[in-house]
Scaffold this motif. Structure first.
Motif, PDB file in Angstrom:
ATOM      1  N   ARG A 679      48.900  50.732  38.318  1.00  0.00           N
ATOM      2  CA  ARG A 679      47.615  51.366  38.599  1.00  0.00           C
ATOM      3  C   ARG A 679      46.624  51.130  37.467  1.00  0.00           C
ATOM      4  NH1 ARG A 679      47.977  54.428  42.982  1.00  0.00           N
ATOM      5  NH2 ARG A 679      45.965  55.384  42.491  1.00  0.00           N
ATOM      6  N   TRP A 680      47.000  50.346  36.461  1.00  0.00           N
ATOM      7  CA  TRP A 680      46.135  49.918  35.379  1.00  0.00           C
ATOM      8  C   TRP A 680      45.533  51.112  34.624  1.00  0.00           C
ATOM      9  CZ3 TRP A 680      46.847  45.145  33.971  1.00  0.00           C
ATOM     10  CH2 TRP A 680      47.345  44.217  34.923  1.00  0.00           C
ATOM     11  N   LYS A 681      46.456  52.026  34.310  1.00  0.00           N
ATOM     12  CA  LYS A 681      46.107  53.153  33.454  1.00  0.00           C
ATOM     13  C   LYS A 681      46.942  53.066  32.186  1.00  0.00           C
ATOM     14  CE  LYS A 681      44.820  56.375  37.125  1.00  0.00           C
ATOM     15  NZ  LYS A 681      45.091  57.712  37.735  1.00  0.00           N
ATOM     16  N   GLN A 682      46.373  53.637  31.114  1.00  0.00           N
ATOM     17  CA  GLN A 682      47.060  53.574  29.844  1.00  0.00           C
ATOM     18  C   GLN A 682      48.360  54.351  29.923  1.00  0.00           C
ATOM     19  OE1 GLN A 682      44.718  54.898  26.536  1.00  0.00           O
ATOM     20  NE2 GLN A 682      46.334  54.541  25.004  1.00  0.00           N
ATOM     21  N   ALA A 683      49.462  53.686  29.439  1.00  0.00           N
ATOM     22  CA  ALA A 683      50.785  54.304  29.495  1.00  0.00           C
ATOM     23  C   ALA A 683      51.228  54.682  28.094  1.00  0.00           C
ATOM     24  CB  ALA A 683      51.783  53.338  30.127  1.00  0.00           C
ATOM     25  N   ASP A 684      52.069  55.708  28.055  1.00  0.00           N
ATOM     26  CA  ASP A 684      52.658  56.079  26.769  1.00  0.00           C
ATOM     27  C   ASP A 684      53.686  55.036  26.363  1.00  0.00           C
ATOM     28  OD1 ASP A 684      51.122  58.332  26.705  1.00  0.00           O
ATOM     29  OD2 ASP A 684      52.632  59.598  27.682  1.00  0.00           O
ATOM     30  N   VAL A 685      53.824  54.879  25.059  1.00  0.00           N
ATOM     31  CA  VAL A 685      54.743  53.854  24.525  1.00  0.00           C
ATOM     32  C   VAL A 685      55.992  54.556  24.036  1.00  0.00           C
ATOM     33  CG1 VAL A 685      55.036  52.032  22.817  1.00  0.00           C
ATOM     34  CG2 VAL A 685      52.787  52.424  23.859  1.00  0.00           C
TER      35      VAL A 685
END
Length: 965
Positions: A679-685
C-alpha cells in the motif's frame, strides 16, 4: 690316314720348355708395363676424357690418305679436291708417347736369350724352311694329282660299307650277275673292278709312305726326346723318393709326438663336453617335475624362467637330441597353461582385493603375490590384465552402493521390505537426512575404494618402471661390452700369433668358436712354471663357473615397490620400451577410469533419487549441504587420482541450475506478491532488518544468525539507518534486501552458479524497478491494492526505496566481481544498466512531484487578481499547499533532496506568476498594483522559508518581473 700337311715337324716350346729353362723369379724381372696411347676409339670414361685420340687430329682424312704431290685428279669428279687442304708441317713428338731407348729391351733380351738358343738348335736339326716348303709344295702337287683319281666316296669321313647305298656304289651288282650265259663278260668286269680297287689302294699307300718319308727326321727326334724324357723322369722319381723318406723321418722325430699330444687334448675336451652335455640332459630331464612343483606353490615367474631357460638350452646346446624331440612342444603347451593360470589367478586376486571389507586398514593385499603375477604377465606379454582389473572395479563400485543402501534401509523400521521389494523404491522412501547420511556413507566408501585401487596400481606401475629401467641398463651394458670387445681384438690377435709361433694352433682340429677358449686357457699356462700340470677337474668345472657368473650378472638389477617389497628383475622381458611406456600410461588412465566409475555410479544414484522430483524440492539449506558434500567428494577424488572427473560435477551443475531456477522463481513470485499487496506506506523497521543492514555495512554480505530472545525485547524503529542516513521504506523493500542477501549467500555456498545467480539477481532488480514504476507512477496500485489516489507521500516513499536499492548495488557488484573469473567481468555491465534505470526512475518521481505542484500553480495563479485584501486568497491557498507538500516529503526525503525539490517547485511557481503578471500587465513600476503583488510575494516567501529546512533557500523572487525595455 695321313696327317695334315700344315702340322709343323719342329717341336714347339710349350709346356715342355720347363725342362730346358730355369725358373725366373717374377718379382725380379717383371717391370710395370708403360701404357701406350689407345688409338682405337672407345667410349670415353671419366678418366679418359683428356686422353689423346685420333679425333684430336687437325688435318682432314682425305688429306691424310692422299699424297698431294701425285698427278692431279681433275678427271675424277669425286677425288679431284682431295689433298687441297693438306699442309706440310713438321711432326712434333707426341707428349703422350714415351721416348723408347735400347735400355727398355734389356730385360726382354735377357728373358728371350735361352729360348733363342733352343731355336738355333732346332734349326740345325730341321731343314731350312724354304727348301722344306719347296719340296713340300712339289710333293703336294703330285699327291693331289694322284689322289684326284681316287673317287671322292672313299675319302668321306662317314665312309662305311654297311651302308647299302655306299656298298652298291662301290660294288655294283652288275659285276656279280652270272645268269643268262654271260659268264666270260661278267668275269672280265669283275676282274676289271678288282684291278681298279687295287690301283686306288696303291695310290693311297704311296702317299702314306711319302708322308712318312717326309717326317722321318721328326720321328727320330721324337724318339731321342723320349729317351731323354725317361731319364729326367727317373731322376725326378729318385729325388721324390728321397724327399719323402726325409719328410717321414722328420715327421716321426719332430711332429708325431706333438700331434699325439694335441689329439689327446682334443679327445679330453670332447670327453669333457660329453660329460657336461650328459649333466645338462639330466638337468633338462627334471624340468617338468620342477615346473609342477613351482606351479603348486604359485611360483609362476620361476616356472616361466625355467621353461624359457630349458627351451633355450634345447635350441642351442641340445639340438638334435632324439630323446628330447617332444620336450619342446610339451614345454610350449605347459607355457600356455601357465598363461591361463596366471590370468585366472590375477582375476581371483583382483576380486579378493577389491571386495574385501572396506573397514580393513590394509591398503595392499598380498603385495608379493601381486608383484609375482605382474612379472609373469609382463614376461608373457599378457597386457590385457588391466582390462580384467577394470571390469572388477565396475562390479565392485556397483556392489558398494548396493550394500550401503541395504545396510541403511535395514536400520529404518518404517520401511517394510516385504511390501516394497525393489531396492530403489526402498531408497526413495528415505527422507532427506536419512538419504543424506546414506550418500555420505557411499562417498566415504568410494574414497577408501579409490585409495586401495591407487595403492594396487602403484605397485603395478612400479613393477613396469623397474622392468623399463632394467631394459635401459641392459642396453647400456651391451654398448659398454661391445666397446670392450673391440678393444680386446688387438690382444686376441697377439695370442693367436703366439700360438702359431709355438706350433700349438691347428685350424683343422679346432673350430672358430673354440679359438677364444684356447687363447684364454693357454695364457695362464704359458705364464706358469714349466713344471706345473693342469688339473683335470678345473676344466670340468668351467661350464658350471660360467653358469654361476652369468646368473649373478642377471640378478644385478633390483628395485623396491612402494610397499617395501624388493623387485629382482632377472629375466629377459619381451616387451619394448615403447610398449612398457604405453602400459605405464594405461595404468594411469586406469586410475582415472576408477575415479570416473565412482562418479558415474554416484550420478546414477542421484538420478534414481531425483525421479520423483526429490532434489528439486530441497530448500536452500538442504541443497547447499548436498552441494558441499558433493564438492568435497569431487576434491577428494581429484586429490587421490590426480584428475577431476566431470560426470558428478556435471550432474551437480545440472541440479544447481534447476535449483537456481526454482530459487529465482520462488523469490520473484514472492516479490511479485509483496508488490501487489503493498500500500506504499511507511513501515516500521524490525530490529533484525537493522542488524542485517549493519552487517552489510561491516563488509559481511550474509544473512545474520537468528538470536533467540534478544529480538523480542527490541522495538521496531521508524526508519532504517544505513551508514548514518535515515531511509523511510516500505515493507517490500526490507524483504527485497533480505532476498538480495540470499542471492549473495547462495553464490558463496555454490560458487558454480555465480553467473546464473548474477543474471537472476539482475532480472529480480529490474523486475522490482519496473513493477514499482507501474504501481506508483503508473497508478497501478489504484486497481491492484485499491488505493484512492497516489499521494506525494507515496511518490516520495517510492523514491526513497529506490535510493536504498541504488545504495547497495555497488556493494552487490563488488561481491559478485570477487567471485567471477576475469573473462566473466563483462557480465557486471548488468549492474551499470540497473543503476541507470533506477536513477531514471528516481528522476521521474521527482519530476512527477514538481508536475503536481506545477498543475496546482497553473490552476490557482490563472485566477489571480491584483487587488485587496493582502495577502490574497490565491497566495494563502498556494502557501497552504506548499506546507502540505513539505509536511508529506520532509520526513521521507533527506534535507538536501527536499531543498532541491522545492527549488524546482519555486522555479515553476515563478514561471506561472510571471506569466500571470504579464497577462495582467502588472509591471515593477512602484504603483499600487506593484505594491499589492510585492506584498503577496513577500507573504509567500515568508511562509516558504518558515518551513523546516528551507530557511536558507534562495528564492530569488525578482525574476517574476519582466525586464524593462
Amino acid at each position: 690316314m695321313a696327317s695334315s700337311h700344315s702340322s709343323s715337324p719342329v717341336p714347339q716350346g710349350s709346356s715342355s720348355d720347363v725342362f730346358f729353362k730355369k725358373e725366373v723369379d717374377p718379382a725380379k724381372h717383371i717391370r710395370p708395363v708403360q701404357s701406350l696411347p689407345d688409338v682405337c676409339p672407345k667410349e670415353p670414361t671419366v678418366t679418359d676424357q683428356h686422353r689423346w685420340t685420333i679425333y684430336h687430329s687437325k688435318v682432314n682424312l682425305p688429306a691424310a690418305l692422299n699424297d698431294p704431290r701425285l698427278a692431279k685428279r681433275e678427271s675424277d669428279f669425286f677425288t679431284k679436291t682431295w689433298g687441297l687442304d693438306f699442309v706440310d708441317t713438321e711432326v712434333i713428338p707426341s707428349f703422350y708417347l714415351p721416348q723408347i731407348s735400347k735400355e727398355h729391351f734389356t730385360v726382354y733380351q735377357q728373358e728371350i736369350s735361352q729360348r733363342e738358343k733352343i731355336h738355333e738348335r732346332c734349326k740345325n736339326i730341321c731343314p731350312p724352311k724354304d727348301i722344306f716348303d719347296r719340296t713340300l709344295l712339289h710333293t703336294h702337287d703330285k699327291s693331289r694329282t694322284d689322289l684326284e683319281q681316287v673317287p671322292k666316296i672313299f675319302l668321306k669321313p662317314d665312309f662305311a660299307l654297311d651302308d647299302s647305298l655306299t656298298f652298291n656304289s662301290v660294288l655294283p651288282w652288275s659285276h656279280f650277275n652270272t645268269a643268262g650265259g654271260k659268264g666270260n663278260r661278267d668275269a672280265a668286269s669283275s676282274k676289271l673292278l678288282q684291278e681298279k680297287l687295287s690301283h686306288y689302294l696303291d695310290i693311297v699307300e704311296v702317299n702314306i709312305a711319302h708322308q712318312i718319308s717326309l717326317r722321318s727326321e721328326a720321328f727320330f727326334h721324337a724318339m731321342t726326346s723320349q729317351h731323354e724324357l725317361q731319364d729326367y723322369l727317373k731322376k725326378t722319381s729318385q729325388a721324390v723318393k728321397m724327399l719323402r723318406d726325409k719328410i717321414a723321418r722328420i715327421d716321426k722325430v719332430m711332429c708325431e709326438g706333438s700331434l699325439h699330444v694335441l689329439r689327446l687334448a682334443l679327445t679330453r675336451n670332447n670327453c669333457v663336453k660329453v660329460y657336461n652335455k650328459l649333466k645338462l640332459m639330466a638337468t633338462v630331464h627334471q624340468t617338468q617335475p620342477t615346473v609342477q612343483v613351482l606351479l603348486s606353490t604359485s611360483e609362476f615367474v620361476g616356472a616361466l624362467d625355467l621353461i624359457a631357460t630349458t627351451q633355450e638350452v634345447l635350441q642351442q646346446e641340445l639340438q638334435g637330441i632324439h630323446s628330447f624331440r617332444h620336450l619342446g612342444s610339451q614345454l610350449c603347451e605347459l607355457e600356455k597353461l601357465i598363461d591361463k593360470m596366471m590370468i585366472a589367478e590375477f582375476s581371483t586376486y583382483s576380486h579378493s582385493d577389491l571386495n574385501r571389507p572396506l573397514e580393513d586398514d590394509c591398503q595392499i593385499l598380498e603385495e608379493e603375490r601381486l608383484v609375482s603375477l605382474v612379472f609373469g604377465l609382463l614376461k608373457q606379454r599378457k597386457l590385457n590384465f588391466l582390462e580384467i582389473y577394470s571390469e572388477e572395479m565396475i562390479l565392485t563400485a556397483k556392489n558398494i552402493i548396493k550394500q550401503c543402501v541395504i545396510n541403511k534401509v535395514s536400520k529404518i523400521e518404517e520401511i517394510d521390505t516385504d511390501v516394497v521389494v525393489k531396492l530403489a523404491d526402498q531408497m526413495r522412501m528415505l527422507n532427506f537426512p536419512q538419504w543424506f547420511d546414506l550418500l555420505k556413507d557411499i562417498f566415504s566408501k568410494f574414497t577408501i575404494f579409490l585409495q586401495r585401487v591407487k595403492a594396487t596400481l602403484n605397485i603395478i606401475h612400479s613393477v613396469v618402471l623397474s622392468v623399463l629401467d632394467k631394459n635401459q641398463r641392459t642396453r647400456e651394458l651391451e654398448e659398454i661390452s661391445q666397446q670392450k670387445n673391440a678393444a680386446k681384438d688387438t690382444s686376441l690377435d697377439t695370442e693367436v700369433a703366439y700360438l702359431i709361433h709355438e706350433g700349438m694352433f691347428i685350424s683343422d682340429a679346432f673350430s672358430e668358436n673354440e679359438l677364444t677358449p684356447i687363447a684364454i686357457d693357454t695364457t695362464p699356462q704359458r705364464n706358469a712354471s714349466p713344471n706345473s700340470e693342469p688339473c683335470s677337474s678345473d676344466s670340468v668345472s668351467e661350464p658350471e663357473c660360467t653358469t654361476d657368473s652369468s646368473s649373478s650378472k642377471e640378478q644385478t638389477s633390483s628395485s623396491a615397490t612402494p610397499g617395501g617389497v624388493d623387485i629382482m628383475v632377472n629375466e629377459d622381458m619381451k616387451l619394448t620400451d615403447l610398449e612398457l611406456g604405453k602400459l605405464a600410461n594405461n595404468i594411469q588412465e586406469l586410475l582415472y577410469s576408477a575415479s570416473d566409475i565412482c562418479h558415474d555410479r554416484a550420478v546414477k544414484f542421484l538420478m534414481s533419487r531425483a525421479k520423483d522430483g526429490f532434489l528439486e524440492k530441497l530448500n536452500s539449506t538442504e541443497f547447499i549441504t548436498l552441494s558441499r558434500l558433493m564438492e568435497t567428494f569431487i576434491l577428494d577424488t581429484e586429490q587421490i587420482c590426480g584428475r577431476k572427473s566431470m560426470s558428478l560435477l556435471g550432474a551437480l551443475q545440472s541440479q544447481a541450475n534447476k535449483f537456481v531456477n526454482r530459487f529465482h522463481e520462488e523469490r520473484k513470485t514472492k516479490l511479485s506478491l509483496l508488490l501487489d499487496n503493498e500500500r506504499w506506506k511507511q513501515a516500521d523497521v524490525p530490529a533484525e532488518f537493522q542488524d542485517l543492514v549493519d552487517s552489510i555495512s561491516d563488509g559481511k554480505i550474509a544473512l545474520p544468525e537468528k538470536k533467540s530472545g534478544a529480538t523480542e525485547e527490541r522495538k521496531p524503529a521508524e526508519v532504517l539507518i544505513v551508514e548514518g542516513q535515515q531511509y523511510a521504506v516500505v515493507g517490500t523493500v526490507l524483504l527485497l534486501i533480505r532476498i538480495i542477501l540470499e542471492y549473495c549467500q547462495c553464490v558463496d555456498n555454490i560458487p558454480s552458479v555465480t553467473t546464473d545467480m548474477l543474471t537472476r539477481l539482475s532480472d529480480l532488480l529490474k523486475y522490482f524497478n519496473s513493477r514499482s514504476c507501474q504501481l506508483v507512477l503508473g497508478a497501478g496500485a489504484l486497481q491492484v491494492v485499491g488505493l484512492k489516489t497516489i499521494t506525494t507521500k507515496n511518490l516520495a516513499l517510492s523514491s526513497r526505496c529506490l535510493q536504498l536499492i541504488v545504495h547497495y548495488i555497488p556493494v552487490i557488484r563488488a561481491h559478485f566481481e570477487a567471485r567471477l573469473q576475469p573473462k566473466q567481468y563483462s557480465m557486471l555491465r548488468h549492474f551499470d544498466h540497473i543503476t541507470k534505470d533506477y536513477h531514471d526512475h528516481i528522476a521521474e518521481i521527482s519530476a512527477k512531484l514538481v508536475a503536481i505542484m506545477d498543475n496546482l500553480f497553473d490552476k490557482l495563479l490563472s485566477k489571480y487578481e491584483v487587488k485587496a485584501p493582502v495577502p490574497s486568497a490565491c497566495f494563502r491557498n498556494i502557501c497552504k499547499q506548499m506546507a502540505k507538500m513539505h509536511e508529506a516529503i520532509f520526513d521521507l526525503l533527506p534535507e538536501e533532496q527536499t531543498q532541491m525539490l522545492f527549488l524546482r517547485i519555486n522555479a515553476s511557481y515563478k514561471l506561472h506568476l510571471k506569466k500571470q503578471l504579464s497577462h495582467l500587465n502588472v509591471i515593477n513600476d512602484g504603483g499600487p498594483q506593484n505594491g499589492l503583488v510585492t506584498a503577496d510575494v513577500a507573504f509567500y516567501t515568508g511562509n516558504l522559508q518558515a518551513l523546516k529546512g528551507l530557511k536558507d533557500l534562495d528564492l530569488n523572487m525578482a525574476e517574476i518581473w519582466e525586464q524593462k525595455r
